[in-house]
Design a protein around this motif. Structure first.
Motif, PDB file in Angstrom:
ATOM      1  N   LEU A  59       0.844  -1.189   0.000  1.00 19.60           N
ATOM      2  CA  LEU A  59       0.000   0.000   0.000  1.00 19.60           C
ATOM      3  C   LEU A  59       0.878   1.237   0.000  1.00 19.60           C
ATOM      4  CD1 LEU A  59      -2.584  -0.979   2.761  1.00 19.60           C
ATOM      5  CD2 LEU A  59      -2.828  -1.229   0.287  1.00 19.60           C
ATOM      6  N   GLY A  60       0.479   2.241  -0.756  1.00 23.18           N
ATOM      7  CA  GLY A  60       1.197   3.501  -0.716  1.00 23.18           C
ATOM      8  C   GLY A  60       0.872   4.244   0.568  1.00 23.18           C
ATOM      9  N   ALA A  61       1.783   5.107   0.988  1.00 15.92           N
ATOM     10  CA  ALA A  61       1.519   5.898   2.190  1.00 15.92           C
ATOM     11  C   ALA A  61       0.341   6.835   1.959  1.00 15.92           C
ATOM     12  CB  ALA A  61       2.765   6.689   2.575  1.00 15.92           C
ATOM     13  N   ALA A  62       0.234   7.336   0.731  1.00 17.16           N
ATOM     14  CA  ALA A  62      -0.869   8.224   0.384  1.00 17.16           C
ATOM     15  C   ALA A  62      -1.974   7.423  -0.292  1.00 17.16           C
ATOM     16  CB  ALA A  62      -0.382   9.333  -0.553  1.00 17.16           C
ATOM     17  N   LEU A  63      -3.167   7.915  -0.167  1.00 14.85           N
ATOM     18  CA  LEU A  63      -4.327   7.273  -0.768  1.00 14.85           C
ATOM     19  C   LEU A  63      -4.307   7.461  -2.286  1.00 14.85           C
ATOM     20  CD1 LEU A  63      -7.157   6.002   0.075  1.00 14.85           C
ATOM     21  CD2 LEU A  63      -8.056   8.269  -0.370  1.00 14.85           C
ATOM     22  N   ASP A  64      -4.662   6.426  -3.017  1.00 13.53           N
ATOM     23  CA  ASP A  64      -4.850   6.525  -4.462  1.00 13.53           C
ATOM     24  C   ASP A  64      -6.313   6.904  -4.683  1.00 13.53           C
ATOM     25  OD1 ASP A  64      -5.502   5.948  -7.167  1.00 13.53           O
ATOM     26  OD2 ASP A  64      -3.857   4.505  -7.298  1.00 13.53           O
ATOM     27  N   GLY A  65      -6.556   8.187  -4.918  1.00 13.09           N
ATOM     28  CA  GLY A  65      -7.918   8.705  -5.021  1.00 13.09           C
ATOM     29  C   GLY A  65      -8.731   8.084  -6.140  1.00 13.09           C
ATOM     30  N   LYS A  70     -13.129   4.312  -7.663  1.00 14.94           N
ATOM     31  CA  LYS A  70     -13.634   3.099  -8.321  1.00 14.94           C
ATOM     32  C   LYS A  70     -14.106   2.092  -7.281  1.00 14.94           C
ATOM     33  CE  LYS A  70     -10.860   3.429 -12.511  1.00 14.94           C
ATOM     34  NZ  LYS A  70      -9.752   2.834 -13.275  1.00 14.94           N
ATOM     35  N   GLY A  71     -13.371   1.985  -6.181  1.00 10.59           N
ATOM     36  CA  GLY A  71     -13.754   1.084  -5.101  1.00 10.59           C
ATOM     37  C   GLY A  71     -15.084   1.465  -4.482  1.00 10.59           C
ATOM     38  N   GLU A  72     -15.334   2.759  -4.381  1.00 10.01           N
ATOM     39  CA  GLU A  72     -16.623   3.229  -3.852  1.00 10.01           C
ATOM     40  C   GLU A  72     -17.766   2.811  -4.777  1.00 10.01           C
ATOM     41  OE1 GLU A  72     -18.628   7.274  -2.000  1.00 10.01           O
ATOM     42  OE2 GLU A  72     -16.706   7.422  -3.044  1.00 10.01           O
ATOM     43  N   GLU A  73     -17.527   2.886  -6.093  1.00  9.22           N
ATOM     44  CA  GLU A  73     -18.541   2.454  -7.060  1.00  9.22           C
ATOM     45  C   GLU A  73     -18.822   0.961  -6.942  1.00  9.22           C
ATOM     46  OE1 GLU A  73     -17.524   3.594 -11.064  1.00  9.22           O
ATOM     47  OE2 GLU A  73     -17.068   5.656 -10.452  1.00  9.22           O
ATOM     48  N   MET A  85     -20.613   2.310   6.397  1.00 11.43           N
ATOM     49  CA  MET A  85     -19.259   2.852   6.456  1.00 11.43           C
ATOM     50  C   MET A  85     -18.881   3.250   7.884  1.00 11.43           C
ATOM     51  SD  MET A  85     -18.318   2.534   3.383  1.00 11.43           S
ATOM     52  CE  MET A  85     -19.418   1.141   3.282  1.00 11.43           C
ATOM     53  N   THR A  86     -19.823   3.191   8.797  1.00 11.25           N
ATOM     54  CA  THR A  86     -19.575   3.492  10.202  1.00 11.25           C
ATOM     55  C   THR A  86     -19.214   2.189  10.917  1.00 11.25           C
ATOM     56  OG1 THR A  86     -21.882   3.102  10.806  1.00 11.25           O
ATOM     57  CG2 THR A  86     -21.293   5.332  10.084  1.00 11.25           C
ATOM     58  N   ASP A  87     -19.174   2.231  12.253  1.00 13.86           N
ATOM     59  CA  ASP A  87     -18.930   0.998  12.993  1.00 13.86           C
ATOM     60  C   ASP A  87     -20.235   0.266  13.324  1.00 13.86           C
ATOM     61  OD1 ASP A  87     -19.899   2.723  14.900  1.00 13.86           O
ATOM     62  OD2 ASP A  87     -18.165   2.588  16.223  1.00 13.86           O
ATOM     63  N   GLU A  88     -21.334   0.779  12.790  1.00 11.55           N
ATOM     64  CA  GLU A  88     -22.639   0.175  13.034  1.00 11.55           C
ATOM     65  C   GLU A  88     -22.865  -1.033  12.130  1.00 11.55           C
ATOM     66  OE1 GLU A  88     -27.336   1.558  13.023  1.00 11.55           O
ATOM     67  OE2 GLU A  88     -25.788   2.958  12.386  1.00 11.55           O
ATOM     68  N   ARG A  89     -23.418  -2.086  12.711  1.00 15.27           N
ATOM     69  CA  ARG A  89     -23.727  -3.294  11.961  1.00 15.27           C
ATOM     70  C   ARG A  89     -25.039  -3.106  11.210  1.00 15.27           C
ATOM     71  NH1 ARG A  89     -26.550  -8.144  13.516  1.00 15.27           N
ATOM     72  NH2 ARG A  89     -26.710  -7.331  15.608  1.00 15.27           N
ATOM     73  N   LEU A  90     -25.063  -3.557   9.971  1.00 13.41           N
ATOM     74  CA  LEU A  90     -26.291  -3.616   9.185  1.00 13.41           C
ATOM     75  C   LEU A  90     -26.619  -5.105   9.106  1.00 13.41           C
ATOM     76  CD1 LEU A  90     -28.349  -1.929   7.600  1.00 13.41           C
ATOM     77  CD2 LEU A  90     -26.875  -2.070   5.621  1.00 13.41           C
ATOM     78  N   VAL A  91     -26.371  -5.748   7.992  1.00 16.20           N
ATOM     79  CA  VAL A  91     -26.431  -7.210   7.934  1.00 16.20           C
ATOM     80  C   VAL A  91     -25.069  -7.739   8.384  1.00 16.20           C
ATOM     81  CG1 VAL A  91     -26.689  -9.215   6.421  1.00 16.20           C
ATOM     82  CG2 VAL A  91     -28.146  -7.218   6.087  1.00 16.20           C
ATOM     83  N   GLY A  92     -24.021  -7.166   7.812  1.00 13.64           N
ATOM     84  CA  GLY A  92     -22.662  -7.477   8.209  1.00 13.64           C
ATOM     85  C   GLY A  92     -22.110  -6.336   9.047  1.00 13.64           C
ATOM     86  N   PRO A  93     -20.906  -6.495   9.554  1.00 10.98           N
ATOM     87  CA  PRO A  93     -20.313  -5.452  10.402  1.00 10.98           C
ATOM     88  C   PRO A  93     -19.996  -4.185   9.611  1.00 10.98           C
ATOM     89  CG  PRO A  93     -18.717  -7.177   9.936  1.00 10.98           C
ATOM     90  CD  PRO A  93     -20.027  -7.640   9.370  1.00 10.98           C
ATOM     91  N   MET A 152     -11.836   1.510   1.491  1.00 12.01           N
ATOM     92  CA  MET A 152     -11.867   1.291   2.944  1.00 12.01           C
ATOM     93  C   MET A 152     -10.832   2.172   3.642  1.00 12.01           C
ATOM     94  SD  MET A 152     -12.160  -2.829   3.232  1.00 12.01           S
ATOM     95  CE  MET A 152     -13.733  -3.666   3.266  1.00 12.01           C
ATOM     96  N   ARG A 153      -9.651   2.300   3.021  1.00 14.56           N
ATOM     97  CA  ARG A 153      -8.612   3.159   3.593  1.00 14.56           C
ATOM     98  C   ARG A 153      -9.082   4.605   3.624  1.00 14.56           C
ATOM     99  NH1 ARG A 153      -3.447   3.084   0.601  1.00 14.56           N
ATOM    100  NH2 ARG A 153      -2.564   3.889   2.513  1.00 14.56           N
ATOM    101  N   LYS A 154      -9.731   5.040   2.549  1.00 17.60           N
ATOM    102  CA  LYS A 154     -10.275   6.405   2.509  1.00 17.60           C
ATOM    103  C   LYS A 154     -11.307   6.575   3.612  1.00 17.60           C
ATOM    104  CE  LYS A 154     -12.879   9.588  -0.432  1.00 17.60           C
ATOM    105  NZ  LYS A 154     -13.585   9.733  -1.715  1.00 17.60           N
ATOM    106  N   ASN A 155     -12.170   5.595   3.791  1.00 22.08           N
ATOM    107  CA  ASN A 155     -13.178   5.642   4.834  1.00 22.08           C
ATOM    108  C   ASN A 155     -12.557   5.726   6.223  1.00 22.08           C
ATOM    109  OD1 ASN A 155     -16.072   5.388   5.559  1.00 22.08           O
ATOM    110  ND2 ASN A 155     -15.411   3.475   6.488  1.00 22.08           N
TER     111      ASN A 155
END
Length: 159
Positions: A59-65, A70-73, A85-93, A152-155
């Motif tokens: 992984l790079g030290a900086a985020l690949d925007g 694309k990962g968000e899509e 995207m929070t720590d709240e569980r929906l169906v999965g964690p 996930m890293r961006k999140n």
């Protein structure tokens, strides 16, 4: 007479639901691997890397925007119906902090091949008891999985 017919149909359907084998002889009630072989395989399981082909993710030290976008899509189509995207569980964690708790190799292996990891990882088995639903294999390729990892890293606040 009509009520009696309905009762017979319901009874027959009830009995047919209890069968563990299809007419072709396939057993759908048990996991594919025996419990004994899963226990043997679990002893060689690496909880830091997981189970799969990914053993060294750089992984790079900086985020690949662009990759995170694309990962968000991809996550929007394949993941966010079960994960917040929070720590709240929906169906999965929830995903908040996952890149701080798990190594990139583990995340990539779990995204691309969740079944053997669920069968062997004690933390995933405990999570399954809470969530009650196995993560399905979404048939993501390595590129899509890496893009989701970057999202996930961006999140988690990587810039």
């Amino acid at each position: 007479m009509n009520k009696l017919s309905l009762l017979v149909v319901v009874f027959v359907l009830f009995l047919s639901c209890g069968k563990s084998k299809s007419e072709s002889g396939e057993d759908f009630s048990a996991p594919a691997a025996s419990e004994e072989s899963a226990a043997t395989d679990a002893s060689s399981y690496d909880p830091n890397r997981g189970e799969g082909k990914h053993s060294n993710i750089e992984l790079g030290a900086a985020l690949d925007g662009a990759m995170a976008s694309k990962g968000e899509e991809v996550a929007g189509v394949k993941c966010t119906s079960c994960h917040k995207m929070t720590d709240e569980r929906l169906v999965g964690p929830g995903w908040k902090g996952v890149t701080e708790r798990k190594k990139p190799e583990w995340i990539m292996n779990f995204i691309t091949n969740p079944d053997p990891m669920i069968d062997k990882d004690p933390e995933l088995q405990a999570q399954l008891e809470l969530c009650l639903v196995r993560m399905p294999n979404q048939s993501l390729n390595d590129t899509e999985a890496r893009e989701i990892l970057e999202f996930m890293r961006k999140n988690d606040g990587v810039k």
